[in-house]
Design a protein around this motif. Structure first.
Motif, PDB file in Angstrom:
ATOM      1  N   VAL A  91       0.857  -1.203   0.000  1.00 60.06           N
ATOM      2  CA  VAL A  91       0.000   0.000   0.000  1.00 60.06           C
ATOM      3  C   VAL A  91       0.890   1.250   0.000  1.00 60.06           C
ATOM      4  CG1 VAL A  91      -1.830   1.251   1.204  1.00 60.06           C
ATOM      5  CG2 VAL A  91      -1.821  -1.246   1.231  1.00 60.06           C
ATOM      6  N   GLU A  92       1.984   1.184   0.774  1.00 64.55           N
ATOM      7  CA  GLU A  92       2.924   2.322   0.783  1.00 64.55           C
ATOM      8  C   GLU A  92       3.518   2.525  -0.607  1.00 64.55           C
ATOM      9  OE1 GLU A  92       5.556   1.335   4.028  1.00 64.55           O
ATOM     10  OE2 GLU A  92       3.821   1.356   5.381  1.00 64.55           O
ATOM     11  N   GLU A  93       3.878   1.417  -1.236  1.00 63.77           N
ATOM     12  CA  GLU A  93       4.450   1.507  -2.589  1.00 63.77           C
ATOM     13  C   GLU A  93       3.414   2.090  -3.564  1.00 63.77           C
ATOM     14  OE1 GLU A  93       5.644  -2.282  -4.196  1.00 63.77           O
ATOM     15  OE2 GLU A  93       5.917  -1.400  -6.200  1.00 63.77           O
ATOM     16  N   MET A  94       2.182   1.611  -3.436  1.00 61.76           N
ATOM     17  CA  MET A  94       1.108   2.111  -4.305  1.00 61.76           C
ATOM     18  C   MET A  94       0.943   3.615  -4.121  1.00 61.76           C
ATOM     19  SD  MET A  94      -2.264   3.169  -3.916  1.00 61.76           S
ATOM     20  CE  MET A  94      -3.231   2.362  -2.653  1.00 61.76           C
ATOM     21  N   ASP A 101      -5.698   9.784  -0.178  1.00 60.74           N
ATOM     22  CA  ASP A 101      -6.190   9.239   1.102  1.00 60.74           C
ATOM     23  C   ASP A 101      -5.932   7.740   1.253  1.00 60.74           C
ATOM     24  OD1 ASP A 101      -6.883  11.758   1.779  1.00 60.74           O
ATOM     25  OD2 ASP A 101      -9.048  11.474   1.711  1.00 60.74           O
ATOM     26  N   ASN A 102      -4.797   7.275   0.716  1.00 66.72           N
ATOM     27  CA  ASN A 102      -4.421   5.870   0.878  1.00 66.72           C
ATOM     28  C   ASN A 102      -3.842   5.612   2.266  1.00 66.72           C
ATOM     29  OD1 ASN A 102      -4.951   5.285  -1.898  1.00 66.72           O
ATOM     30  ND2 ASN A 102      -3.046   6.361  -2.395  1.00 66.72           N
ATOM     31  N   LEU A 103      -3.092   6.594   2.743  1.00 64.30           N
ATOM     32  CA  LEU A 103      -2.404   6.475   4.032  1.00 64.30           C
ATOM     33  C   LEU A 103      -2.648   7.742   4.828  1.00 64.30           C
ATOM     34  CD1 LEU A 103       1.145   5.495   2.714  1.00 64.30           C
ATOM     35  CD2 LEU A 103      -0.468   3.929   3.800  1.00 64.30           C
ATOM     36  N   THR A 160       0.493   9.201  10.831  1.00 63.27           N
ATOM     37  CA  THR A 160       0.565   7.960  11.611  1.00 63.27           C
ATOM     38  C   THR A 160       1.026   6.769  10.761  1.00 63.27           C
ATOM     39  OG1 THR A 160      -1.719   7.449  11.061  1.00 63.27           O
ATOM     40  CG2 THR A 160      -1.358   8.656  13.098  1.00 63.27           C
ATOM     41  N   GLY A 161       0.998   6.939   9.429  1.00 58.99           N
ATOM     42  CA  GLY A 161       1.345   5.822   8.546  1.00 58.99           C
ATOM     43  C   GLY A 161       0.209   4.818   8.418  1.00 58.99           C
ATOM     44  N   GLU A 162      -0.901   5.101   9.087  1.00 64.31           N
ATOM     45  CA  GLU A 162      -2.053   4.175   9.091  1.00 64.31           C
ATOM     46  C   GLU A 162      -2.603   3.985   7.674  1.00 64.31           C
ATOM     47  OE1 GLU A 162      -6.605   4.402  10.826  1.00 64.31           O
ATOM     48  OE2 GLU A 162      -5.152   5.950  11.344  1.00 64.31           O
TER      49      GLU A 162
END
Ligand code: ATP
Length: 430
Positions: free
Chosen positions: A185-188, A198-200, A204-206
């Motif tokens: 998800v971080e890579e995306m 609004d992926n992360l 907070t990295g959430e």
């Protein structure tokens, strides 16, 4: 061939299901029978302040181009899907399905849709409109869902829109923790932001693409185009099987819920844009919520940054009386409390100056003078030169907030609220 518009709402409960899933299954069943969708299906978020919503107050609609004699089969498939999947045993689930034939979504339908996004309507109003435009309504139990179903058909997403790609879990996994690879998800996000958003939560990295409810959604990726959300979903690695994927065109992230008003015009259940001046400074109340008061020439209103908005509250705390702002947010119906704008974002238009009093410097020797007491003026300890009280220097203090826009973090964002990154991108294009 005729166009058949189909709207569905109010199929879920807090314990499960989701109207976007009911729509996805109905569409899959129709496609299996050879029917083709015209354009993207729509996911329309309705008034976020509405007290009877289950969660995100959404309804869905889609359009088919069909032969007249196929219409009964389409209706049968859609109604059966709702009957199969809706949480009909839950008292507050009152599904509604609307079928509307025709090329033209009328102005009345568009106005009704806008009202359902921005205000409150009755089931009677929905029935009246359906009668007027010749839409066919199907009510399950109270059938409150016809309101959202008709609003979803009537929303033509002409001014602004976004897309959401939603993946659904297989039945045996629903209710269990969701399994997707967080690094993917971080890579995306790295590769597709801001075309997706609004992926992360940056602070907070959430991970924000997975819901925390027992609904059938595995994840949803929001973005500017179908290509952007599809490209992003290829990067996300799911560690559980995906039953189905759909891309909806939506009014999410568009600010479609907001209306510009003077303070005296503001009403419960509305979401507003108000310009005014801070007239009572921010204070933190039990629970960690921060409240200040704004005034314009028509009245005063409280503005609140609630605890879940986290670091956004730090910006709000820096405001002082006299700051000129434009605030954006919803007003809940709470008869026991004064009207309060639940802040989604704000723009500082002008900062009130703050001055610090400083003793003057001696005009003869340049030394900082000493005060002789209140209103008694100043004297230089070195050369004994005297200066009146009016010689005091007023030094402007640098404020720790600047003119500009501030928004809640993604974790606290309303579905309809437009992220600043989308506003900036639109401004760049202009
Ligand atoms: P779901 O995912 O099933 O759509 P939800 O959070 O969207 O869940 P619903 O269960 O649909 O909420 O409940 C909201 C109900 O209120 C629906 O019947 C809808 O038609 C109706 N409704 C939504 N907005 C308004 C409004 N502004 N005025 C009146 N009724 C509304």
């Amino acid at each position: 061939m005729v166009l058949l518009h189909i709207g569905i709402d109010d199929t879920d409960s807090k314990r499960g299901m989701c109207t976007t899933y009911v729509g996805a299954v109905a569409i899959r069943r129709l496609e299996q029978q050879g029917f083709k969708l015209k354009g993207y299906p729509k996911l329309i978020r309705l008034n976020p302040n509405w007290k009877m919503k289950t969660r995100g107050n959404c309804a869905i609609a889609f359009t088919l181009s069909v032969k007249r004699d196929q219409i009964p089969l389409v209706k049968e498939i859609v109604l059966k899907t709702v009957a199969d999947l809706a949480e009909l045993h839950v008292e507050t689930t009152n599904p509604g399905v609307v079928f509307y034939q025709g090329n033209k979504i009328t102005e009345e339908m568009k106005a009704f849709s806008k009202k359902v996004v921005q205000d409150v309507v009755t089931i009677g109003e929905a029935e009246e409109l359906a009668r007027m435009v010749g839409a066919e309504i199907h009510k399950f139990k109270l059938g409150r869902g016809i309101v959202g179903a008709l609003a979803a058909i009537g929303n033509t997403l002409e001014d602004d829109w976004t897309f959401e790609l939603i993946t659904y879990r297989t039945p045996e996994n629903r209710g269990k923790p969701r399994k997707i690879d967080p690094a993917s998800v971080e890579e995306m996000d790295r590769k597709t932001y801001p075309r997706t958003f609004d992926n992360l939560d940056p602070s907070t990295g959430e991970i924000r693409i997975t819901p925390h409810t027992p609904c059938p959604i595995l994840y949803g990726i929001r973005g500017e185009t179908p290509q952007a959300v599809k490209k992003a979903s290829v990067i996300v690695r799911s560690l559980e099987p995906i039953e189905q994927t759909i891309v909806y065109k939506t009014n999410q992230g568009t600010d479609a819920h907001l209306r510009k008003v003077k303070i005296a015009e503001a009403r419960p259940n509305w979401s507003v844009i108000v310009e005014g001046v801070v007239c009572q400074p921010p204070r933190t109340i039990p629970g960690g919520h921060v409240i200040f008061r704004l005034k314009d020439e028509t009245g005063e209103i409280d503005c609140a940054a609630y605890e879940p908005t986290r670091q956004f509250r730090d910006q709000v705390r820096k405001l002082i009386v006299g700051d000129r702002l434009r605030v954006f947010g919803g007003i809940k119906e709470k008869p026991e409390l004064p009207l309060t704008v639940n802040l989604e974002k704000f723009e500082v238009m002008d900062l009130a100056p703050i001055f610090r009093r400083e003793n003057p410097t001696c005009p003869r020797c340049g030394k900082r003078m000493k005060s002789e007491g209140k209103n008694k003026g100043y004297s230089c300890k070195l050369c004994k030169t005297r200066a009146p009280a009016s010689a005091v220097r007023m030094v402007k203090v640098e404020r720790d907030i600047s003119v500009g826009r501030f928004e809640v973090p993604p974790r606290a964002r309303r579905h309809l609220a437009k992220p600043l990154i989308r506003e900036l991108a639109a401004e760049k294009r202009r």
